[in-house]
Design a protein around this motif. Sequence first.
Motif, PDB file in Angstrom:
ATOM      1  N   VAL A  14       0.857  -1.188   0.000  1.00  0.00           N
ATOM      2  CA  VAL A  14       0.000   0.000   0.000  1.00  0.00           C
ATOM      3  C   VAL A  14       0.893   1.238   0.000  1.00  0.00           C
ATOM      4  O   VAL A  14       0.679   2.188  -0.759  1.00  0.00           O
ATOM      5  N   LYS A  15       1.911   1.209   0.832  1.00  0.00           N
ATOM      6  CA  LYS A  15       2.824   2.357   0.930  1.00  0.00           C
ATOM      7  C   LYS A  15       3.546   2.626  -0.383  1.00  0.00           C
ATOM      8  O   LYS A  15       3.805   3.780  -0.732  1.00  0.00           O
ATOM      9  N   ASN A  16       3.884   1.563  -1.128  1.00  0.00           N
ATOM     10  CA  ASN A  16       4.601   1.773  -2.389  1.00  0.00           C
ATOM     11  C   ASN A  16       3.657   1.935  -3.583  1.00  0.00           C
ATOM     12  O   ASN A  16       4.100   1.995  -4.729  1.00  0.00           O
ATOM     13  N   PHE A  17       2.346   1.969  -3.305  1.00  0.00           N
ATOM     14  CA  PHE A  17       1.322   2.334  -4.277  1.00  0.00           C
ATOM     15  C   PHE A  17       0.867   1.195  -5.184  1.00  0.00           C
ATOM     16  O   PHE A  17      -0.090   1.350  -5.943  1.00  0.00           O
ATOM     17  N   ASN A 100       4.520  -7.132  -8.418  1.00  0.00           N
ATOM     18  CA  ASN A 100       5.857  -6.550  -8.275  1.00  0.00           C
ATOM     19  C   ASN A 100       6.298  -5.731  -9.493  1.00  0.00           C
ATOM     20  O   ASN A 100       7.167  -4.871  -9.378  1.00  0.00           O
ATOM     21  N   ARG A 101       5.693  -6.001 -10.657  1.00  0.00           N
ATOM     22  CA  ARG A 101       6.087  -5.256 -11.856  1.00  0.00           C
ATOM     23  C   ARG A 101       5.266  -3.988 -12.062  1.00  0.00           C
ATOM     24  O   ARG A 101       5.482  -3.248 -13.029  1.00  0.00           O
ATOM     25  N   ILE A 102       4.344  -3.722 -11.142  1.00  0.00           N
ATOM     26  CA  ILE A 102       3.686  -2.417 -11.132  1.00  0.00           C
ATOM     27  C   ILE A 102       4.681  -1.397 -10.583  1.00  0.00           C
ATOM     28  O   ILE A 102       5.293  -1.610  -9.541  1.00  0.00           O
ATOM     29  N   LYS A 103       4.847  -0.292 -11.263  1.00  0.00           N
ATOM     30  CA  LYS A 103       5.815   0.715 -10.823  1.00  0.00           C
ATOM     31  C   LYS A 103       5.318   1.454  -9.587  1.00  0.00           C
ATOM     32  O   LYS A 103       4.129   1.753  -9.455  1.00  0.00           O
ATOM     33  N   ASN A 104       6.247   1.710  -8.668  1.00  0.00           N
ATOM     34  CA  ASN A 104       5.896   2.479  -7.481  1.00  0.00           C
ATOM     35  C   ASN A 104       5.914   3.977  -7.807  1.00  0.00           C
ATOM     36  O   ASN A 104       6.065   4.374  -8.977  1.00  0.00           O
ATOM     37  N   LYS A 105       5.791   4.816  -6.806  1.00  0.00           N
ATOM     38  CA  LYS A 105       5.735   6.257  -7.037  1.00  0.00           C
ATOM     39  C   LYS A 105       7.005   6.793  -7.671  1.00  0.00           C
ATOM     40  O   LYS A 105       6.991   7.844  -8.317  1.00  0.00           O
ATOM     41  N   SER A 106       8.106   6.066  -7.494  1.00  0.00           N
ATOM     42  CA  SER A 106       9.383   6.485  -8.080  1.00  0.00           C
ATOM     43  C   SER A 106       9.627   5.874  -9.457  1.00  0.00           C
ATOM     44  O   SER A 106      10.707   6.038 -10.035  1.00  0.00           O
ATOM     45  N   SER A 110       9.868  -4.065  -8.476  1.00  0.00           N
ATOM     46  CA  SER A 110      10.586  -4.774  -7.413  1.00  0.00           C
ATOM     47  C   SER A 110      10.778  -6.231  -7.795  1.00  0.00           C
ATOM     48  O   SER A 110      10.229  -6.708  -8.796  1.00  0.00           O
ATOM     49  N   SER A 111      11.537  -6.943  -7.005  1.00  0.00           N
ATOM     50  CA  SER A 111      11.790  -8.357  -7.277  1.00  0.00           C
ATOM     51  C   SER A 111      10.519  -9.179  -7.041  1.00  0.00           C
ATOM     52  O   SER A 111       9.690  -8.832  -6.201  1.00  0.00           O
ATOM     53  N   LYS A 112      10.406 -10.260  -7.782  1.00  0.00           N
ATOM     54  CA  LYS A 112       9.227 -11.117  -7.688  1.00  0.00           C
ATOM     55  C   LYS A 112       9.241 -11.892  -6.377  1.00  0.00           C
ATOM     56  O   LYS A 112      10.224 -12.543  -6.033  1.00  0.00           O
TER      57      LYS A 112
END
Length: 207
Positions: A14-17, A100-106, A110-112
């Motif tokens: 949730v925090k990483n969107f 994990n392949r959804i991009k975060n706010k930056s 991330s790794s699977k």
Amino acid sequence: MARYSFFSFCYEDVKNFRVNVVRNSWVANNMPDTFIDSSIWEKEKSKGATVIKNLIEDGLKKTSVTSVLIGTETAGRRWVKYEIVKSFERGNGLLAIHINRIKNKSGQISSKGLNPLDRLGFQVSKDGKKIHFFELVNRKWQLFPDFPEINNKKSNSIYFDDHWWRGNEFGEFFRFSDKFPTYCWKSDEGHSNFSDWIENAATKAGR
């Protein structure tokens, strides 16, 4: 048909969107405006296991499908595992989605992470009267401590009124991933197909 889904996830996603992307897609695909997710117990986590279990069970009552959103650390989360087993126990449709392949706010992926459906299992007793739940710990299957067994609803049948049960499989062991599908949000085009995944899971469970 409108479906209510319970979303199970690690709160870090949730925090990483990444979870928010799936939530927004839920609304964009004209699914019910109100959904239930495991944020319901996050603010109560200091009050102990009994409180969290009750909150999860209350949240699941309104749903027919449970969607497990898999990030890097999801498979190790105690309450994600409990939500999956409780969803099975109440007859929800189940599916898992790697996010994990959804991009975060930056703009980073991330790794699977490990799939919790691969690390949880169940076995119906040979007489068909009980279902035992297991988790994989240090490469060994152990009874799932938060919910080790339930009585089967029918002495001669299995949960979901045989919608996914094939033949006499009493006594056999299954990982949850043997019976329930896993997708990747990116490569399987979750933004377009999510509502179909939910519908298929509900239909398979007879919900």
